[in-house]
Design an enzyme around this catalytic site. Structure first.
Site, PDB file in Angstrom:
ATOM      1  N   CYS A  66       0.858  -1.178   0.000  1.00 34.57           N
ATOM      2  CA  CYS A  66       0.000   0.000   0.000  1.00 34.57           C
ATOM      3  C   CYS A  66       0.900   1.236   0.000  1.00 34.57           C
ATOM      4  O   CYS A  66       2.115   1.153   0.168  1.00 34.57           O
ATOM      5  CB  CYS A  66      -0.927   0.000   1.216  1.00 34.57           C
ATOM      6  SG  CYS A  66      -0.049   0.123   2.808  1.00 34.57           S
ATOM      7  N   CYS A 157       2.607   5.645   9.200  1.00 35.48           N
ATOM      8  CA  CYS A 157       1.598   5.816   8.158  1.00 35.48           C
ATOM      9  C   CYS A 157       0.618   6.917   8.572  1.00 35.48           C
ATOM     10  O   CYS A 157       0.145   6.929   9.717  1.00 35.48           O
ATOM     11  CB  CYS A 157       0.852   4.500   7.944  1.00 35.48           C
ATOM     12  SG  CYS A 157      -0.530   4.635   6.784  1.00 35.48           S
ATOM     13  N   HIS A 185      -0.180  -5.790  19.496  1.00 37.51           N
ATOM     14  CA  HIS A 185       0.313  -5.366  18.184  1.00 37.51           C
ATOM     15  C   HIS A 185       0.971  -3.992  18.323  1.00 37.51           C
ATOM     16  O   HIS A 185       0.490  -3.127  19.054  1.00 37.51           O
ATOM     17  CB  HIS A 185      -0.849  -5.306  17.179  1.00 37.51           C
ATOM     18  CG  HIS A 185      -0.423  -5.105  15.764  1.00 37.51           C
ATOM     19  ND1 HIS A 185      -0.058  -3.870  15.265  1.00 37.51           N
ATOM     20  CD2 HIS A 185      -0.312  -5.967  14.725  1.00 37.51           C
ATOM     21  CE1 HIS A 185       0.255  -3.988  13.983  1.00 37.51           C
ATOM     22  NE2 HIS A 185       0.119  -5.252  13.634  1.00 37.51           N
ATOM     23  N   GLU A 187       1.068  -1.396  16.497  1.00 36.46           N
ATOM     24  CA  GLU A 187       0.235  -0.233  16.184  1.00 36.46           C
ATOM     25  C   GLU A 187      -0.737   0.074  17.319  1.00 36.46           C
ATOM     26  O   GLU A 187      -0.912   1.232  17.715  1.00 36.46           O
ATOM     27  CB  GLU A 187      -0.544  -0.462  14.884  1.00 36.46           C
ATOM     28  CG  GLU A 187      -1.397   0.737  14.499  1.00 36.46           C
ATOM     29  CD  GLU A 187      -2.320   0.467  13.333  1.00 36.46           C
ATOM     30  OE1 GLU A 187      -3.442   1.017  13.338  1.00 36.46           O
ATOM     31  OE2 GLU A 187      -1.925  -0.281  12.419  1.00 36.46           O
ATOM     32  N   THR A 250      -5.599  -0.126  12.251  1.00 32.51           N
ATOM     33  CA  THR A 250      -6.012   0.116  10.868  1.00 32.51           C
ATOM     34  C   THR A 250      -6.085  -1.139  10.016  1.00 32.51           C
ATOM     35  O   THR A 250      -6.686  -1.119   8.942  1.00 32.51           O
ATOM     36  CB  THR A 250      -5.054   1.118  10.180  1.00 32.51           C
ATOM     37  OG1 THR A 250      -3.715   0.598  10.235  1.00 32.51           O
ATOM     38  CG2 THR A 250      -5.108   2.468  10.867  1.00 32.51           C
ATOM     39  N   SER A 317       1.598 -10.413  10.215  1.00 30.44           N
ATOM     40  CA  SER A 317       0.888  -9.316   9.551  1.00 30.44           C
ATOM     41  C   SER A 317      -0.607  -9.447   9.788  1.00 30.44           C
ATOM     42  O   SER A 317      -1.243 -10.390   9.312  1.00 30.44           O
ATOM     43  CB  SER A 317       1.186  -9.334   8.041  1.00 30.44           C
ATOM     44  OG  SER A 317       0.273  -8.494   7.345  1.00 30.44           O
ATOM     45  N   SER A 318      -1.168  -8.502  10.495  1.00 28.32           N
ATOM     46  CA  SER A 318      -2.590  -8.550  10.838  1.00 28.32           C
ATOM     47  C   SER A 318      -3.475  -8.481   9.601  1.00 28.32           C
ATOM     48  O   SER A 318      -4.426  -9.239   9.446  1.00 28.32           O
ATOM     49  CB  SER A 318      -2.933  -7.404  11.794  1.00 28.32           C
ATOM     50  OG  SER A 318      -4.307  -7.402  12.110  1.00 28.32           O
ATOM     51  N   ASN A 319      -3.156  -7.566   8.681  1.00 31.50           N
ATOM     52  CA  ASN A 319      -4.032  -7.420   7.509  1.00 31.50           C
ATOM     53  C   ASN A 319      -3.989  -8.658   6.628  1.00 31.50           C
ATOM     54  O   ASN A 319      -4.998  -9.036   6.020  1.00 31.50           O
ATOM     55  CB  ASN A 319      -3.685  -6.144   6.724  1.00 31.50           C
ATOM     56  CG  ASN A 319      -2.420  -6.263   5.904  1.00 31.50           C
ATOM     57  OD1 ASN A 319      -2.442  -6.709   4.767  1.00 31.50           O
ATOM     58  ND2 ASN A 319      -1.292  -5.867   6.476  1.00 31.50           N
ATOM     59  N   SER A 379       1.969  -5.440   3.141  1.00 31.93           N
ATOM     60  CA  SER A 379       3.418  -5.359   3.351  1.00 31.93           C
ATOM     61  C   SER A 379       4.200  -6.275   2.424  1.00 31.93           C
ATOM     62  O   SER A 379       5.401  -6.471   2.624  1.00 31.93           O
ATOM     63  CB  SER A 379       3.749  -5.713   4.809  1.00 31.93           C
ATOM     64  OG  SER A 379       3.107  -4.848   5.710  1.00 31.93           O
TER      65      SER A 379
END
Length: 401
Positions: A66, A157, A185, A187, A250, A317-319, A379
């Site tokens: 992204c 970000c 996490h 973030e 996010t 990686s959460s997403n 990522s």
């Protein structure tokens, strides 16, 4: 601590850097060779479809790097260009991708060591350069680095910063921030450090538990034990849930974040009435566009007739994990891998099933004609996706001989 004032003071410091250093051209070439892919670009131009022999690849229409991730990596590369001889540190992985983090280590970017579960900032000296990753860093970490006289390069970000602004508004109005995320996490830890009172809920089930407590009361000790690692110090559910604001990590599932927000809106309306809702509930749109686009593209992809799904991205990686959940919910055989090397000879794959450790699966590619769905987390470089696709083609070609 007035976190907003601290951040403002930090940003005005000559040691603080939020943008690149004018080395875009040098970095662009390195980024292109390391991360971009001609094959992936061809597939995009061919309506996200590629067929070779008896294998059809269908790519999600939004996947991979992204803007925020690409920006963070580019600034990190520029930082090494600008400070070629200085000690260069990073507080966490720049992003959750092993190949990208390895590239930084190859450039002599060092990670702050973790000892007994805590980061050891004693290794950082005055004048060292420290990168804050795309996830951000906690207020405490930034304060340590500022006090040491480090040069700070902030690649956080902007979507993450937007969430921080939201919890600052919650704090100003004495609202408790209910954060949809994973409490451990990076973030979410950074976001909660900007909050006043906060509570982190992992999913809708935990949110429903909290909502029921607001309406019906319950066992206070059980509540505190349940969220012992996921709330602010001294959190009192009998007092601190009278005014709530919604925020999120996010990279969580957009739909679940929206459900949680609506749940608490209904809860506060039911308890305090519609005329008093605004005194007890705050919500701002903090869902990341890139995360939303990748999830929407995944929902579209799994509507196709797929024999299996490959989800590519870091295991932390959460997403990426949430993309995997979408395939599993549809009953599609799905394999989460972090790199092409997980695909071995003899039709074998080492993958990470949801919420489990790595497993090896034999004969994972079906015989005959197959349609394989491919997506990757925010990522994951295109080059890694290309390598995975080529491995799949090679396996099927060898099997046909």
């Amino acid at each position: 601590m007035d976190t907003k004032a601290f951040k403002r003071t930090l940003q005005q410091s000559e040691n603080y850097h939020r943008k690149g250093f004018g080395h875009e051209q040098e970095v662009a070439g390195v980024m292109k060779s390391a991360y971009q892919s001609n094959l992936i670009q061809q597939i995009r131009e061919n309506n996200y479809k590629l067929q070779r022999g008896n294998v059809t690849i269908l790519l999600a229409e939004a996947f991979g790097f992204c803007w925020g991730v690409e920006r963070a990596v580019a600034i990190a590369y520029e930082t090494r260009q600008h400070f070629p001889t200085e000690n260069l540190w990073i507080t966490n992985e720049i992003i959750h991708n092993p190949s990208v983090n390895q590239h930084l280590q190859d450039m002599q970017v060092k990670f702050i060591p973790i000892e007994s579960g805590e980061k050891n900032f004693s290794v950082v000296e005055t004048g060292d350069v420290v990168i804050l990753p795309a996830f951000g860093a906690t207020v405490g970490e930034m304060q340590i680095l500022n006090d040491k006289g480090c040069k700070i390069v902030d690649t956080t970000c902007p979507w993450v910063s937007k969430v921080w602004n939201s919890v600052e508004k919650h704090k100003k109005g004495d609202y408790t921030s209910i954060i949809h995320g994973k409490y451990n996490h990076e973030e979410t830890q950074a976001t909660s450090s900007f909050a006043g009172k906060y509570l982190v809920v992992l999913n809708l089930r935990e949110a429903e538990y909290v909502a029921n407590y607001i309406l019906e009361g319950g066992d206070r000790d059980e509540f505190i034990a349940k969220f012992s690692n996921a709330c602010s110090a001294g959190f009192d559910p009998d007092k601190d849930l009278e005014q709530v604001g919604i925020a999120n990590q996010t990279t969580m599932l957009k739909g679940e974040t929206e459900q949680i927000g609506k749940l608490f809106e209904r809860t506060m309306m039911k308890k305090y009435g519609p005329t008093a809702l605004n005194q007890h509930f705050l919500a701002f749109n903090t869902i990341c566009d890139a995360t939303q686009e990748r999830q929407d593209a995944m929902f579209k992809l799994v509507d196709d007739k797929l024999d299996l799904m490959v989800v590519i991205g870091g295991y932390n990686s959460s997403n990426t994990t949430h993309l995997q959940e979408i395939a599993i919910d549809r009953g599609i055989p799905s394999y989460h891998i972090d790199c092409a090397e997980r695909i071995g000879a003899g039709n074998q794959i080492e993958h990470k099933p949801l919420h489990r450790q790595l497993e090896v699966k034999e004969d994972w590619l079906p015989a005959g004609e197959i349609v394989v769905g491919i997506t990757s987390g925010a990522s994951t470089p295109d080059k890694v996706v290309e390598d995975v696709i080529e491995k799949i083609f090679a396996l099927k070609s060898a099997a046909a001989v």
